[in-house]
Design a protein around this motif. Structure first.
Motif, mmCIF file in Angstrom:
data_model
loop_
_atom_site.group_PDB
_atom_site.id
_atom_site.type_symbol
_atom_site.label_atom_id
_atom_site.label_comp_id
_atom_site.label_asym_id
_atom_site.label_seq_id
_atom_site.Cartn_x
_atom_site.Cartn_y
_atom_site.Cartn_z
ATOM 1 N N CYS A 36 0.976 -1.151 -0.006
ATOM 2 C CA CYS A 36 0.000 0.208 -0.140
ATOM 3 C C CYS A 36 0.733 1.167 0.120
ATOM 4 O O CYS A 36 2.128 1.158 0.446
ATOM 5 C CB CYS A 36 -1.062 0.155 1.101
ATOM 6 S SG CYS A 36 -0.525 0.117 2.682
ATOM 7 N N THR A 40 -1.500 7.794 2.829
ATOM 8 C CA THR A 40 -2.668 7.272 2.965
ATOM 9 C C THR A 40 -3.336 7.763 4.477
ATOM 10 O O THR A 40 -2.378 8.172 5.132
ATOM 11 C CB THR A 40 -2.955 5.963 2.682
ATOM 12 O OG1 THR A 40 -4.127 5.514 2.795
ATOM 13 C CG2 THR A 40 -2.222 5.095 3.557
ATOM 14 N N THR A 70 -5.846 2.533 6.312
ATOM 15 C CA THR A 70 -5.187 1.723 5.110
ATOM 16 C C THR A 70 -4.561 0.371 5.685
ATOM 17 O O THR A 70 -4.974 -0.712 5.811
ATOM 18 C CB THR A 70 -4.775 2.162 3.965
ATOM 19 O OG1 THR A 70 -5.651 3.185 3.739
ATOM 20 C CG2 THR A 70 -4.707 1.401 3.015
ATOM 21 N N VAL A 88 -4.840 3.406 -3.112
ATOM 22 C CA VAL A 88 -5.363 4.318 -2.447
ATOM 23 C C VAL A 88 -5.781 5.595 -3.221
ATOM 24 O O VAL A 88 -4.702 6.072 -3.438
ATOM 25 C CB VAL A 88 -4.823 4.576 -0.869
ATOM 26 C CG1 VAL A 88 -5.529 5.575 -0.089
ATOM 27 C CG2 VAL A 88 -4.741 3.531 -0.227
ATOM 28 N N MET A 104 -6.316 8.721 -2.577
ATOM 29 C CA MET A 104 -6.183 9.410 -1.348
ATOM 30 C C MET A 104 -6.575 10.991 -1.601
ATOM 31 O O MET A 104 -6.398 11.511 -2.816
ATOM 32 C CB MET A 104 -4.785 9.493 -1.008
ATOM 33 C CG MET A 104 -4.526 10.274 0.476
ATOM 34 S SD MET A 104 -5.404 9.597 1.820
ATOM 35 C CE MET A 104 -4.945 10.794 3.161
ATOM 36 N N GLU A 141 -5.655 7.324 -8.656
ATOM 37 C CA GLU A 141 -4.489 6.576 -9.065
ATOM 38 C C GLU A 141 -4.577 5.999 -10.255
ATOM 39 O O GLU A 141 -5.601 5.899 -11.096
ATOM 40 C CB GLU A 141 -4.071 5.462 -7.918
ATOM 41 C CG GLU A 141 -3.589 6.083 -6.555
ATOM 42 C CD GLU A 141 -2.454 6.736 -6.642
ATOM 43 O OE1 GLU A 141 -1.307 6.238 -6.885
ATOM 44 O OE2 GLU A 141 -2.436 7.844 -6.314
ATOM 45 N N ASP A 194 -8.851 1.005 -2.174
ATOM 46 C CA ASP A 194 -9.369 2.094 -1.298
ATOM 47 C C ASP A 194 -9.894 3.165 -1.703
ATOM 48 O O ASP A 194 -9.343 4.160 -1.765
ATOM 49 C CB ASP A 194 -8.289 2.401 -0.010
ATOM 50 C CG ASP A 194 -8.594 2.957 1.225
ATOM 51 O OD1 ASP A 194 -9.825 3.865 0.917
ATOM 52 O OD2 ASP A 194 -7.847 3.065 2.054
ATOM 53 N N ARG A 219 -2.276 11.072 8.783
ATOM 54 C CA ARG A 219 -1.808 10.908 7.328
ATOM 55 C C ARG A 219 -0.254 10.990 6.851
ATOM 56 O O ARG A 219 0.051 10.888 5.909
ATOM 57 C CB ARG A 219 -2.708 12.090 6.399
ATOM 58 C CG ARG A 219 -4.367 11.726 6.484
ATOM 59 C CD ARG A 219 -4.851 13.267 6.372
ATOM 60 N NE ARG A 219 -6.277 13.151 6.621
ATOM 61 C CZ ARG A 219 -6.762 13.099 8.207
ATOM 62 N NH1 ARG A 219 -5.710 13.545 9.090
ATOM 63 N NH2 ARG A 219 -8.020 13.022 8.187
#
Length: 419
Positions: A107, A111, A115, A155, A157, A162, A181, A355
């Protein structure tokens, strides 16, 4: 570099008059587009005396069941399961796919702490992947990592897509599944397709600052009916209740643990109402974001984070302090707050921002030597200023934000690295 014009007034942080004194519109101050429709839905459920999703009614007649069917149709997925949070949606997706103890899940380092926490909840190990200067997952790093993991957790985010084409191609070559995510990106499309529908399963949230607000809640979407059937049992469809979702399900539900991660009827009713009004909120967020980004495009020393193919929700504005440091971003965020604009710097050492991956002390891999392979990611994240945007913002709010950013940028002296 072009010489800046000296600002006609002092910054509020230095004793000047603030740009605004009205509260900045954010969810935690009650700024949500909730109205009579949500109130009527909540009252209807309370008067029904049926708050639990499993009772004598058919699945299709329950509040949560109706929401799941609407959400499935909205995303264009084969099925959807409403659960108690975005975090549990992520964890259940992994568990239902057999990703658990002994598994490793890649990951990105940029994020929310939920996550890697969801990966831990499934029993798997998070493997952190660096990000690039726009805080998107580093595809070169992922190409090296994906051969040594059992799954990839993408993610989106801060509502920014992405590069799903590139990521799924890398994962397919390595023979590992992709989970999305999409918790912060409900409603965003990339190349005409909803985020959350590119991988084996996608997870969304209906927590208070998301596109749909039920206080807490989450949703899993997938075209893999067996996966969602297992997730349904894990979430709490005990004693054969999974057959209310899947009539032909052939699962030994007693062979799976029961985690009670269900969504309740109150949240289901609220979510269904807000799904109907979601297009309006998405339109307003997109318009705000486009206007503000365009008006800040020529400001020296900063830039707005570049989304993949423009696919971004618009509920957050990320400003990159281009040639500055974490201290510059921290100062910029403090100056914005003094002007009356809510803002945080991810790298602010006085702000316990989850974060910022180096604050994840529950993960040893996130807190190792700053000279590690994650050092460049730490620099990119730390120099970023995060400003919340709202669907309820008006022209005055947008103007105040643009004016404050421009003013502060003009006051950045050479000592802060921006001449």
């Amino acid at each position: 570099m072009t010489t800046r014009t000296v600002s006609p007034r002092a910054l509020a942080i230095e004793g000047g008059t603030p740009t605004r004194t009205a509260p900045w519109p954010t969810y935690d101050k009650g700024d949500r587009l909730l109205g009579e429709a949500e109130e009527a839905a909540a009252v209807r459920v309370i008067r029904s005396r049926r708050l639990f999703r499993y009772d004598t009614r058919p699945h299709s007649e329950t509040e949560v069941g109706r929401f799941e069917e609407s959400f499935r149709g909205y995303c264009g997925s084969a099925t959807a399961l409403a659960v108690s949070s975005g975090t549990t949606a992520l964890a259940l997706s992994l568990m239902a796919a057999g990703i658990g103890p002994g598994s490793r899940v890649a990951c990105p380092v940029f994020t929310f702490a939920a996550t890697p926490s969801a990966i831990l909840l499934s029993g798997a190990e998070p493997v952190l992947v660096p990000v690039d200067e726009d805080l998107h997952i580093d595809l070169d790093a992922l190409s090296r990592t994906v051969r040594n993991v059992d799954a990839v957790m993408v993610v989106h985010m801060r509502g920014a897509a992405e590069d799903m084409g590139a990521i799924t191609a890398l994962a397919d070559q390595a023979g590992v599944p992709v989970f999305e995510d999409a918790v912060p990106a409900l409603g965003v499309r990339l190349r005409g397709r909803h985020l959350g529908t590119f991988g084996l399963a996608g997870a969304f949230s209906t927590q208070s600052d998301k596109s749909i607000n039920t206080g807490e809640g989450g949703v899993i979407v997938s075209d893999d009916l067996d996966l969602v059937a297992r997730a349904t049992v894990l979430a709490g469809a005990y004693e054969g209740r999974v057959r209310r979702h899947f009539a032909s399900a052939e699962l030994d539900d007693l062979a799976l643990p029961l985690y009670s991660f269900r969504m309740d009827e109150l949240r289901g009713a609220l979510a269904a109402v807000q799904l109907d009004s979601l297009p309006l909120r998405l339109e307003r967020l997109a318009a705000n974001y486009a206007t503000i980004s365009a008006e800040l495009s020529d400001v020296e020393g900063i830039r707005v984070r570049r989304p993949i193919e423009g696919a971004v929700l618009g509920d957050a504005l990320l400003l990159m302090i281009e040639s500055g440091t974490a201290a510059d971003a921290e100062w910029f965020a403090r100056a914005l707050r003094a002007e009356g604009i809510d803002a945080r710097a991810f790298g602010d050492p006085t702000d316990r921002n989850v974060r910022a991956f180096w604050n994840w002390r529950f993960l040893e891999a996130a807190t190792d030597d700053p000279k590690s392979r994650l050092a460049s990611s730490a620099r990119w994240v730390a120099r970023t200023v995060d400003i919340p945007l709202s669907a309820s913002m008006d022209e005055c709010d947008r103007s105040d934000l643009v004016s404050a950013v421009r003013l502060i940028a003009q006051h950045l002296p050479p000592a802060r690295g921006l001449s």
